[in-house]
Design a protein around this motif. Structure first.
Motif, PDB file in Angstrom:
ATOM      1  N   TRP A  29      10.379   0.236   3.007  1.00  0.00           N
ATOM      2  CA  TRP A  29       8.931   0.479   2.959  1.00  0.00           C
ATOM      3  C   TRP A  29       8.596   1.887   2.510  1.00  0.00           C
ATOM      4  CZ3 TRP A  29       6.713   4.134   6.056  1.00  0.00           C
ATOM      5  CH2 TRP A  29       7.196   4.346   7.363  1.00  0.00           C
ATOM      6  N   LEU A  30       9.514   2.839   2.790  1.00  0.00           N
ATOM      7  CA  LEU A  30       9.260   4.202   2.306  1.00  0.00           C
ATOM      8  C   LEU A  30       9.350   4.247   0.775  1.00  0.00           C
ATOM      9  CD1 LEU A  30      11.222   6.304   4.971  1.00  0.00           C
ATOM     10  CD2 LEU A  30       8.751   6.407   4.505  1.00  0.00           C
ATOM     11  N   THR A  31      10.352   3.569   0.233  1.00  0.00           N
ATOM     12  CA  THR A  31      10.518   3.552  -1.229  1.00  0.00           C
ATOM     13  C   THR A  31       9.333   2.884  -1.912  1.00  0.00           C
ATOM     14  OG1 THR A  31      12.900   3.336  -0.866  1.00  0.00           O
ATOM     15  CG2 THR A  31      12.092   2.930  -3.098  1.00  0.00           C
ATOM     16  N   THR A  32       8.953   1.699  -1.405  1.00  0.00           N
ATOM     17  CA  THR A  32       7.852   0.981  -2.044  1.00  0.00           C
ATOM     18  C   THR A  32       6.539   1.747  -1.884  1.00  0.00           C
ATOM     19  OG1 THR A  32       7.711  -0.375  -0.034  1.00  0.00           O
ATOM     20  CG2 THR A  32       8.828  -1.345  -1.928  1.00  0.00           C
ATOM     21  N   ALA A  33       6.381   2.426  -0.735  1.00  0.00           N
ATOM     22  CA  ALA A  33       5.160   3.216  -0.528  1.00  0.00           C
ATOM     23  C   ALA A  33       5.086   4.356  -1.537  1.00  0.00           C
ATOM     24  CB  ALA A  33       5.105   3.755   0.905  1.00  0.00           C
ATOM     25  N   ALA A  34       6.234   4.993  -1.778  1.00  0.00           N
ATOM     26  CA  ALA A  34       6.262   6.111  -2.732  1.00  0.00           C
ATOM     27  C   ALA A  34       5.954   5.619  -4.144  1.00  0.00           C
ATOM     28  CB  ALA A  34       7.632   6.795  -2.685  1.00  0.00           C
ATOM     29  N   VAL A  35       6.578   4.520  -4.541  1.00  0.00           N
ATOM     30  CA  VAL A  35       6.359   3.971  -5.884  1.00  0.00           C
ATOM     31  C   VAL A  35       4.888   3.573  -6.053  1.00  0.00           C
ATOM     32  CG1 VAL A  35       6.928   2.053  -7.431  1.00  0.00           C
ATOM     33  CG2 VAL A  35       8.751   3.202  -6.158  1.00  0.00           C
ATOM     34  N   SER A  36       4.350   2.874  -5.049  1.00  0.00           N
ATOM     35  CA  SER A  36       2.960   2.421  -5.133  1.00  0.00           C
ATOM     36  C   SER A  36       1.985   3.589  -5.201  1.00  0.00           C
ATOM     37  CB  SER A  36       2.609   1.544  -3.926  1.00  0.00           C
ATOM     38  OG  SER A  36       3.293   0.320  -4.017  1.00  0.00           O
ATOM     39  N   THR A  37       2.239   4.620  -4.402  1.00  0.00           N
ATOM     40  CA  THR A  37       1.362   5.791  -4.406  1.00  0.00           C
ATOM     41  C   THR A  37       1.330   6.425  -5.790  1.00  0.00           C
ATOM     42  OG1 THR A  37       1.942   6.183  -2.096  1.00  0.00           O
ATOM     43  CG2 THR A  37       0.859   7.989  -3.267  1.00  0.00           C
ATOM     44  N   GLY A  38       2.517   6.552  -6.395  1.00  0.00           N
ATOM     45  CA  GLY A  38       2.601   7.156  -7.716  1.00  0.00           C
ATOM     46  C   GLY A  38       1.826   6.353  -8.755  1.00  0.00           C
ATOM     47  N   ILE A  39       2.055   5.050  -8.769  1.00  0.00           N
ATOM     48  CA  ILE A  39       1.419   4.211  -9.791  1.00  0.00           C
ATOM     49  C   ILE A  39      -0.090   4.109  -9.550  1.00  0.00           C
ATOM     50  CG2 ILE A  39       1.353   1.903 -10.826  1.00  0.00           C
ATOM     51  CD1 ILE A  39       4.352   1.688 -10.225  1.00  0.00           C
ATOM     52  N   LEU A  40      -0.491   4.003  -8.276  1.00  0.00           N
ATOM     53  CA  LEU A  40      -1.933   3.947  -7.985  1.00  0.00           C
ATOM     54  C   LEU A  40      -2.623   5.243  -8.402  1.00  0.00           C
ATOM     55  CD1 LEU A  40      -2.689   2.215  -4.568  1.00  0.00           C
ATOM     56  CD2 LEU A  40      -3.167   1.414  -6.880  1.00  0.00           C
ATOM     57  N   GLY A  41      -1.917   6.349  -8.226  1.00  0.00           N
ATOM     58  CA  GLY A  41      -2.466   7.639  -8.663  1.00  0.00           C
ATOM     59  C   GLY A  41      -2.768   7.616 -10.153  1.00  0.00           C
ATOM     60  N   TYR A  42      -1.842   7.014 -10.910  1.00  0.00           N
ATOM     61  CA  TYR A  42      -2.039   6.900 -12.352  1.00  0.00           C
ATOM     62  C   TYR A  42      -3.216   5.966 -12.659  1.00  0.00           C
ATOM     63  CZ  TYR A  42      -0.862   6.596 -17.299  1.00  0.00           C
ATOM     64  OH  TYR A  42      -0.906   6.658 -18.676  1.00  0.00           O
ATOM     65  N   ASN A 125       3.256  -4.338  -0.120  1.00  0.00           N
ATOM     66  CA  ASN A 125       2.239  -5.337  -0.458  1.00  0.00           C
ATOM     67  C   ASN A 125       1.430  -4.921  -1.672  1.00  0.00           C
ATOM     68  OD1 ASN A 125       2.810  -7.278   1.542  1.00  0.00           O
ATOM     69  ND2 ASN A 125       1.700  -6.122   3.084  1.00  0.00           N
ATOM     70  N   ILE A 126       1.111  -3.628  -1.759  1.00  0.00           N
ATOM     71  CA  ILE A 126       0.374  -3.124  -2.923  1.00  0.00           C
ATOM     72  C   ILE A 126       1.250  -3.228  -4.169  1.00  0.00           C
ATOM     73  CG2 ILE A 126      -0.516  -1.000  -3.994  1.00  0.00           C
ATOM     74  CD1 ILE A 126      -1.786  -0.302  -1.312  1.00  0.00           C
ATOM     75  N   LEU A 127       2.522  -2.878  -4.019  1.00  0.00           N
ATOM     76  CA  LEU A 127       3.431  -2.965  -5.164  1.00  0.00           C
ATOM     77  C   LEU A 127       3.519  -4.409  -5.675  1.00  0.00           C
ATOM     78  CD1 LEU A 127       5.499  -1.513  -6.996  1.00  0.00           C
ATOM     79  CD2 LEU A 127       7.256  -2.085  -5.326  1.00  0.00           C
ATOM     80  N   ASN A 128       3.706  -5.358  -4.765  1.00  0.00           N
ATOM     81  CA  ASN A 128       3.873  -6.756  -5.173  1.00  0.00           C
ATOM     82  C   ASN A 128       2.605  -7.326  -5.792  1.00  0.00           C
ATOM     83  OD1 ASN A 128       6.318  -6.466  -3.915  1.00  0.00           O
ATOM     84  ND2 ASN A 128       5.721  -7.581  -2.075  1.00  0.00           N
ATOM     85  N   MET A 129       1.481  -7.144  -5.101  1.00  0.00           N
ATOM     86  CA  MET A 129       0.268  -7.869  -5.489  1.00  0.00           C
ATOM     87  C   MET A 129      -0.637  -7.064  -6.412  1.00  0.00           C
ATOM     88  SD  MET A 129      -0.526  -9.991  -2.006  1.00  0.00           S
ATOM     89  CE  MET A 129       0.073  -8.925  -0.708  1.00  0.00           C
ATOM     90  N   ALA A 130      -0.871  -5.780  -6.063  1.00  0.00           N
ATOM     91  CA  ALA A 130      -1.827  -4.991  -6.837  1.00  0.00           C
ATOM     92  C   ALA A 130      -1.202  -4.424  -8.102  1.00  0.00           C
ATOM     93  CB  ALA A 130      -2.387  -3.854  -5.977  1.00  0.00           C
ATOM     94  N   ILE A 131       0.116  -4.184  -8.084  1.00  0.00           N
ATOM     95  CA  ILE A 131       0.751  -3.541  -9.234  1.00  0.00           C
ATOM     96  C   ILE A 131       1.561  -4.544 -10.055  1.00  0.00           C
ATOM     97  CG2 ILE A 131       2.410  -1.784  -9.942  1.00  0.00           C
ATOM     98  CD1 ILE A 131       1.396  -0.133  -7.482  1.00  0.00           C
ATOM     99  N   ILE A 132       2.541  -5.197  -9.423  1.00  0.00           N
ATOM    100  CA  ILE A 132       3.365  -6.149 -10.181  1.00  0.00           C
ATOM    101  C   ILE A 132       2.523  -7.349 -10.629  1.00  0.00           C
ATOM    102  CG2 ILE A 132       5.340  -7.744 -10.042  1.00  0.00           C
ATOM    103  CD1 ILE A 132       6.716  -5.643  -8.239  1.00  0.00           C
ATOM    104  N   GLY A 133       1.699  -7.889  -9.728  1.00  0.00           N
ATOM    105  CA  GLY A 133       0.846  -9.029 -10.083  1.00  0.00           C
ATOM    106  C   GLY A 133      -0.074  -8.699 -11.248  1.00  0.00           C
ATOM    107  N   THR A 134      -0.639  -7.512 -11.207  1.00  0.00           N
ATOM    108  CA  THR A 134      -1.543  -7.057 -12.262  1.00  0.00           C
ATOM    109  C   THR A 134      -0.799  -6.834 -13.580  1.00  0.00           C
ATOM    110  OG1 THR A 134      -2.949  -6.005 -10.623  1.00  0.00           O
ATOM    111  CG2 THR A 134      -3.144  -5.201 -12.860  1.00  0.00           C
TER     112      THR A 134
END
Lengths: 236, 98
Positions: A29-42, A125-134
């Motif tokens: 969850w730490l890894t996915t949180a970091a990845v999601s934060t980075g991509i959401l920032g973009y 969850n953000i990585l799977n649905m908001a980022i990968i799904g998108t």
């Protein structure tokens, strides 16, 4: 069919992709949180560049609709249910950057206010649905709708491309969840992946039908996403 | 706000209020299966936040359908307000792109 596989079907179908607290190990969850934060920032940066303040209510409505639609579980098979994800719908109508922000906002509210999906699993969850799904919806929808529109009239390419893009977005997102559960030693990938892909291949049909129907309905009332983002359904 | 925005909001509210009580329930298999795989206990009591409206059921309302409908309507309003506020902070006023 193997009892364990059936069991995994039921279980993972019930969880859908809103992973709760406790299922993911810290490293996952730490890894996915970091990845999601980075991509959401973009995504925030891109949205700031592209979005006009008059377009804000459209994103608000999209988020509100996805929230409402995600409450409606439809029965799939074997006591399993699924609900709309909405990643492809938002991507087709708003473009990928705004869509990822809309989905992430819905997920954050579901987590904090409704205990749907854990706080520690929020990044996953953000990585799977908001980022990968998108992302999947974007890379599938645009070329596909373009290709299909060369073959036939304008309405069906959009509907068919919407169906396929949204089906794939759900299936791939569910695969990502299976990988995260496997990395956390909850369920081996050789069991979890086919189970997740299998049940979401069915849920994805509902996703595809709803997405295509809503895209066409929105088209009918004259909503013009071309003003939101180049590459939306009606930009040409 | 334009009429289309209002229409979208009203549809969302109707879906949340009228359809949500009839949504298919999660499979009862959930707990049994998590037990089969021996990781049911990994989620029990692990919630990091105490959500005000857990599981889309408004506390204090006896009728379950009504409690779900109220939770749905609140969720739609919170979601719309939340993203609108967020974007108002992010996006500059009257930026001339369109």
């Amino acid at each position: 069919m193997d009892r364990g596989l059936v069991a995994a079907f039921l279980f993972l179908g019930g969880v859908f992709m809103h992973i709760p607290d406790g299922f993911l190990e810290a490293k996952t969850w730490l890894t996915t949180a970091a990845v999601s934060t980075g991509i959401l920032g973009y995504s925030v940066m891109k949205t700031k560049q592209e979005l006009n303040d008059r377009q804000i209510p459209k994103l608000g409505v999209m988020a509100a609709f996805i929230f409402a639609a995600q409450m409606i579980n439809f029965p799939v098979v074997g006591g399993t249910s699924g609900h709309l994800l909405g990643a492809a719908l938002a991507t087709i109508l708003l473009g990928p950057w705004s869509a990822s922000l809309v989905l992430a906002t819905v997920l954050i509210i579901q987590c904090l206010v409704f205990q749907d999906g854990g706080l520690t699993a929020l990044g996953a969850n953000i990585l799977n649905m908001a980022i990968i799904g998108t992302f999947v919806a974007q890379v599938v929808y645009r070329p596909l709708s373009k290709l299909l529109s060369k073959l036939t009239s304008r309405k069906w390419p959009v509907a068919l491309a919407s169906f396929i893009a949204s089906w794939l977005s759900v299936v791939v997102a569910s695969g990502a969840a299976a990988v995260e559960l496997a990395l956390s030693n909850r369920i081996p990938l050789e069991v979890g992946l086919p189970a997740m892909l299998g049940v979401h291949a069915l849920i994805g049909i509902g996703e595809g039908v709803i997405t295509a129907a809503v895209v066409l309905a929105v088209w009918q009332v004259g909503f013009s996403p071309s003003r939101l983002e180049k590459g939306g359904a009606y930009s040409e | 706000m334009s009429r289309k925005i209002w229409l979208g909001l009203v549809i969302s509210l109707l879906v949340a209020a009228l359809l949500s009580p009839f949504a298919s329930a999660f499979p009862d298999g959930l707990e049994r299966v998590a037990e089969d795989y021996g990781f049911l206990q990994t989620a029990t009591g692990q919630e990091v936040v105490n959500s005000p409206i857990p599981d889309y059921v408004m506390p204090g309302i006896q009728n379950e359908g009504l409690a779900t409908a109220v939770a749905g309507v609140l969720g739609v309003v919170i979601t719309f307000a939340g993203i609108t506020l967020l974007l108002k902070l992010l996006v500059k006023r009257n930026k001339s792109s369109a």
